[in-house]
Motif scaffolding. Structure first.
Motif, short mmCIF file in Angstrom:
data_model
loop_
_atom_site.label_atom_id
_atom_site.label_comp_id
_atom_site.label_asym_id
_atom_site.label_seq_id
_atom_site.Cartn_x
_atom_site.Cartn_y
_atom_site.Cartn_z
N UNK A 61 0.86 -1.18 0.00
CA UNK A 61 0.00 0.00 0.00
C UNK A 61 0.89 1.24 0.00
N UNK A 62 0.36 2.34 -0.45
CA UNK A 62 1.12 3.58 -0.42
C UNK A 62 1.52 3.87 1.03
N UNK A 63 2.79 4.19 1.22
CA UNK A 63 3.33 4.46 2.55
C UNK A 63 4.07 3.29 3.16
N UNK A 64 3.84 2.07 2.64
CA UNK A 64 4.58 0.91 3.13
C UNK A 64 6.05 1.02 2.76
N UNK A 65 6.89 0.30 3.50
CA UNK A 65 8.31 0.24 3.19
C UNK A 65 8.60 -1.00 2.37
N UNK A 66 9.48 -0.86 1.40
CA UNK A 66 10.02 -1.99 0.65
C UNK A 66 11.46 -2.15 1.11
N UNK A 67 11.82 -3.34 1.56
CA UNK A 67 13.19 -3.64 1.97
C UNK A 67 13.74 -4.67 1.00
N UNK A 115 18.60 -2.05 0.68
CA UNK A 115 17.94 -0.80 0.28
C UNK A 115 16.56 -0.76 0.89
N UNK A 116 16.19 0.43 1.34
CA UNK A 116 14.87 0.63 1.94
C UNK A 116 14.23 1.81 1.22
N UNK A 117 12.98 1.63 0.85
CA UNK A 117 12.25 2.69 0.18
C UNK A 117 10.81 2.74 0.65
N UNK A 118 10.14 3.82 0.28
CA UNK A 118 8.74 4.04 0.63
C UNK A 118 7.91 3.94 -0.65
N UNK A 119 6.84 3.15 -0.61
CA UNK A 119 5.94 3.02 -1.76
C UNK A 119 5.19 4.34 -1.91
N UNK A 120 5.33 4.97 -3.08
CA UNK A 120 4.67 6.25 -3.33
C UNK A 120 3.51 6.15 -4.31
N UNK A 121 3.46 5.05 -5.08
CA UNK A 121 2.36 4.87 -6.05
C UNK A 121 2.24 3.40 -6.39
N UNK A 122 1.02 2.99 -6.72
CA UNK A 122 0.73 1.61 -7.10
C UNK A 122 0.29 1.57 -8.56
N UNK A 123 0.69 0.52 -9.26
CA UNK A 123 0.25 0.34 -10.64
C UNK A 123 -1.11 -0.36 -10.69
N UNK A 183 12.02 5.23 -8.28
CA UNK A 183 12.11 4.27 -9.36
C UNK A 183 10.89 3.36 -9.35
N UNK A 184 10.71 2.66 -10.46
CA UNK A 184 9.68 1.63 -10.57
C UNK A 184 10.34 0.31 -10.24
N UNK A 185 9.73 -0.47 -9.34
CA UNK A 185 10.33 -1.73 -8.92
C UNK A 185 9.34 -2.87 -9.11
N UNK A 186 9.87 -3.98 -9.62
CA UNK A 186 9.17 -5.25 -9.70
C UNK A 186 9.89 -6.15 -8.68
N UNK A 187 9.47 -6.17 -7.41
CA UNK A 187 10.23 -6.84 -6.37
C UNK A 187 10.33 -8.35 -6.60
N UNK A 239 10.92 -7.55 0.66
CA UNK A 239 9.76 -7.75 1.52
C UNK A 239 9.08 -6.40 1.76
N UNK A 240 7.80 -6.47 2.13
CA UNK A 240 7.02 -5.27 2.42
C UNK A 240 6.84 -5.18 3.93
N UNK A 241 7.09 -3.98 4.48
CA UNK A 241 6.80 -3.71 5.88
C UNK A 241 5.68 -2.68 5.92
#
Length: 64
Positions: free
Chosen positions: A4-10, A21-29, A48-52, A57-59
């Motif tokens: 979901x928007x706001x979740x962390x991707x690790x 690398x740790x990032x914050x989800x800013x948009x969903x496709x 960036x656009x990521x295909x994990x 993992x999502x936090x």
């Protein structure tokens, strides 16, 4: 993987010396939260656009 928007991707490094690398989800496709995700990386601020893959993992975002 669902995010979901706001979740962390690790993303864990897959090779010796690779940094986590740790990032914050800013948009969903997709409305249902499936990848790909638009992510703003905390280490350099780039978006960036990521295909994990399996190394990611999502936090969930902290609840207020």
């Amino acid at each position: 993987m669902i995010a979901h928007i706001g979740d962390r991707i690790v993303v864990e490094g897959t090779h010796l010396g690779d940094a986590r690398r740790v990032g914050i989800v800013t948009a969903l496709a997709h409305e249902d939260g499936r990848p790909p995700y638009r992510v703003r990386w905390l280490d350099d601020g780039r978006t960036t656009l990521i295909f994990p893959g399996a190394e990611a993992r999502v936090e969930p975002a902290a609840q207020p």
